[in-house]
Design a protein around this motif. Structure first.
Motif, short mmCIF file in Angstrom:
data_model
loop_
_atom_site.label_atom_id
_atom_site.label_comp_id
_atom_site.label_asym_id
_atom_site.label_seq_id
_atom_site.Cartn_x
_atom_site.Cartn_y
_atom_site.Cartn_z
N ALA A 115 98.38 -33.00 88.76
CA ALA A 115 99.34 -32.23 89.62
C ALA A 115 98.61 -30.70 90.05
CB ALA A 115 100.68 -31.86 89.00
N SER A 116 98.59 -30.54 90.98
CA SER A 116 98.01 -29.27 91.53
C SER A 116 99.07 -28.48 92.50
CB SER A 116 96.88 -29.40 92.19
OG SER A 116 95.78 -30.04 91.60
N ARG A 117 98.70 -27.40 92.92
CA ARG A 117 99.46 -26.48 93.89
C ARG A 117 99.07 -26.69 95.47
NH1 ARG A 117 103.88 -23.58 92.96
NH2 ARG A 117 104.18 -23.18 90.72
N ALA A 118 97.95 -27.50 95.60
CA ALA A 118 97.65 -27.53 96.82
C ALA A 118 98.67 -28.80 97.80
CB ALA A 118 96.27 -28.51 96.81
N PRO A 119 98.88 -28.66 99.09
CA PRO A 119 99.71 -29.54 99.79
C PRO A 119 99.24 -30.96 99.57
CG PRO A 119 99.02 -27.51 100.85
CD PRO A 119 98.35 -27.46 99.78
N GLN A 120 99.97 -31.84 100.03
CA GLN A 120 99.53 -33.27 99.92
C GLN A 120 98.62 -33.64 101.01
OE1 GLN A 120 100.66 -36.34 97.87
NE2 GLN A 120 100.77 -34.44 96.57
N PRO A 121 98.45 -33.18 102.18
CA PRO A 121 97.16 -33.40 103.09
C PRO A 121 96.00 -33.32 102.66
CG PRO A 121 99.29 -32.56 104.21
CD PRO A 121 99.66 -32.32 102.99
N ASP A 122 96.07 -31.91 102.00
CA ASP A 122 94.66 -31.41 101.36
C ASP A 122 94.20 -32.34 100.22
OD1 ASP A 122 93.87 -29.26 102.71
OD2 ASP A 122 95.84 -28.32 102.17
N ILE A 123 95.49 -32.76 99.29
CA ILE A 123 94.98 -33.82 98.07
C ILE A 123 94.59 -35.12 98.64
CG2 ILE A 123 96.32 -34.92 96.30
CD1 ILE A 123 97.93 -32.33 95.72
N ALA A 124 95.23 -35.68 99.61
CA ALA A 124 94.60 -36.74 100.37
C ALA A 124 93.16 -36.73 100.52
CB ALA A 124 95.79 -37.17 101.26
N ARG A 125 92.89 -35.78 101.33
CA ARG A 125 91.77 -35.52 101.95
C ARG A 125 90.63 -35.42 100.66
NH1 ARG A 125 89.41 -30.92 101.96
NH2 ARG A 125 91.38 -29.63 102.13
N LEU A 126 90.88 -34.90 99.71
CA LEU A 126 90.21 -34.51 98.48
C LEU A 126 90.14 -35.82 97.79
CD1 LEU A 126 88.70 -32.59 96.34
CD2 LEU A 126 90.70 -32.70 95.12
N LYS A 127 90.83 -36.64 97.77
CA LYS A 127 90.84 -37.96 96.69
C LYS A 127 89.86 -38.93 97.75
CE LYS A 127 94.66 -40.01 95.31
NZ LYS A 127 95.77 -40.32 94.91
N ALA A 128 89.92 -39.13 98.95
CA ALA A 128 89.25 -39.82 99.86
C ALA A 128 87.85 -39.40 99.72
CB ALA A 128 89.68 -39.58 101.18
N ARG A 129 87.64 -38.12 99.79
CA ARG A 129 86.32 -37.34 99.67
C ARG A 129 85.59 -37.71 98.39
NH1 ARG A 129 83.70 -31.60 100.89
NH2 ARG A 129 81.70 -31.96 100.04
N MET A 130 86.47 -37.70 97.21
CA MET A 130 85.65 -37.93 96.09
C MET A 130 85.91 -39.28 95.51
SD MET A 130 84.53 -34.94 95.55
CE MET A 130 83.89 -34.87 93.94
N GLY A 131 86.70 -40.32 96.13
CA GLY A 131 86.64 -41.61 95.47
C GLY A 131 87.82 -41.82 94.35
N TRP A 132 88.59 -40.95 94.25
CA TRP A 132 89.42 -40.78 93.26
C TRP A 132 90.98 -41.55 93.59
CZ3 TRP A 132 88.96 -34.87 92.86
CH2 TRP A 132 87.68 -34.48 92.34
N GLU A 133 91.58 -42.37 92.77
CA GLU A 133 92.65 -43.09 93.08
C GLU A 133 93.77 -42.69 92.32
OE1 GLU A 133 91.74 -47.25 92.93
OE2 GLU A 133 90.48 -47.12 94.68
N ILE A 134 93.55 -41.65 91.25
CA ILE A 134 94.54 -41.15 90.36
C ILE A 134 95.89 -40.69 91.41
CG2 ILE A 134 95.07 -39.54 88.61
CD1 ILE A 134 91.96 -39.18 88.63
N PRO A 135 97.12 -41.16 90.92
CA PRO A 135 98.35 -40.39 91.54
C PRO A 135 98.21 -38.79 91.33
CG PRO A 135 99.03 -42.15 90.10
CD PRO A 135 97.63 -42.09 89.81
N TRP A 136 98.45 -38.28 92.38
CA TRP A 136 98.34 -36.57 92.51
C TRP A 136 99.50 -36.13 93.12
CZ3 TRP A 136 92.48 -35.22 92.04
CH2 TRP A 136 92.52 -33.82 91.78
N TYR A 137 100.24 -35.17 92.32
CA TYR A 137 101.22 -34.66 93.08
C TYR A 137 101.23 -32.99 93.18
CZ TYR A 137 103.90 -38.91 92.06
OH TYR A 137 104.20 -40.33 91.84
N THR A 138 101.90 -32.32 94.05
CA THR A 138 102.10 -31.02 94.30
C THR A 138 102.96 -30.45 93.40
OG1 THR A 138 101.49 -31.46 96.52
CG2 THR A 138 102.16 -29.36 96.12
N ILE A 139 102.70 -29.31 92.71
CA ILE A 139 103.87 -28.60 92.06
C ILE A 139 104.27 -27.70 92.82
CG2 ILE A 139 103.98 -26.99 90.19
CD1 ILE A 139 101.47 -28.19 89.03
N THR A 140 105.74 -27.64 92.88
CA THR A 140 106.55 -26.68 93.68
C THR A 140 107.33 -25.79 93.21
OG1 THR A 140 108.36 -28.09 93.86
CG2 THR A 140 106.64 -28.79 95.36
#
Length: 245
Positions: A115-140
């Motif tokens: 979980a991070s505070r980054a928006p979901q589009p940024d998290i999706a981009r980061l996961k694709a770049r780094m090859g991570w498949e961990i479920p990743w949510y945005t803290i609101t």
């Protein structure tokens, strides 16, 4: 560089056996600590937290994905963090690179999410770049402040009883260094590895060690263990017990 002495293979074996005594003591101490974690009191989570996920809004209960236990790692990926927006925090990224295949955790009724505070589009981009498949949510909301991870990384463990959620443990700082294997995650949970050798309170779910293991693409809920694997693991267990006395 002031190196240790160079010795014969026999002298090396003697030195190794001497150190192995301490290593086994450390293993037993780690097992005892995990047993104490399983007896920690639980804290009820009364606030209704809301996260953003790839499929929209999600509650804390939703993050369990129907499983009994949940581990949330607070990763720093957001404006103001070194590396933004191309990268998450260097330390958190190193930790993400160490995460074992999640199928093994899931087989023990446990879900891991970041979980991070980054928006979901940024998290999706980061996961694709780094090859991570961990479920990743945005803290609101105040989840990070309420659970001690608003300024620094950390792992919070939760368990649910129906729709009720309880906080069971918390690891941060240098404790996070050891995280990444299925064992390190399970050892911090309220139910542990759920294996018969563990010192757990009466009534906790437990099954024989090794038998629940499988290839990560072959887990089937409630399936009987592979007979060949039962044979191999029994032989290995007997050999280890004979060696260790």
């Amino acid at each position: 560089m002031n190196t240790p002495p160079i010795v014969s293979p026999q002298e090396w074996e003697t030195a190794h056996e001497q150190l192995l005594v301490k290593e086994k003591a450390l293993t037993r101490a780690r097992d005892a600590l995990a047993a104490e974690r399983r007896r920690m009191p639980w804290a009820a989570v009364e606030k209704a937290y809301v996260f953003d996920g790839p499929d929209g809004k999600a509650s804390l209960l939703d993050l369990f994905e129907g499983r009994r236990q949940l581990i949330i790692y607070r990763a720093f990926f957001e404006p103001g963090v070194h590396g933004w927006p191309e990268h998450a925090c260097i330390g958190c990224s190193l930790g993400a690179d160490q995460v074992a295949h999640l199928a093994h955790l899931n087989a023990r009724d446990t879900t891991l999410v970041f979980a991070s505070r980054a928006p979901q589009p940024d998290i999706a981009r980061l996961k694709a770049r780094m090859g991570w498949e961990i479920p990743w949510y945005t803290i609101t909301d105040s989840f990070d402040a309420d659970f001690g991870v608003d300024e620094w990384h950390g792992h919070n463990a939760f368990i649910r009883d129906g729709d009720r959620v309880f906080r069971t443990y918390f690891i941060n700082s240098r404790g996070d260094e050891a995280m990444g294997t299925a064992w390190s995650y399970l050892d911090m949970t309220a139910l542990g590895r759920q294996e018969a050798w563990e010192d757990s309170p009466e009534g906790y779910p437990q099954s024989p060690p090794y038998k629940w293991w499988n290839w990560h693409d072959s887990y089937v809920p409630d399936a009987a263990p592979d007979p060949k694997w039962v044979e191999v693991s029994d032989a290995a267990d007997a050999a280890l017990q004979k060696r260790d006395g």
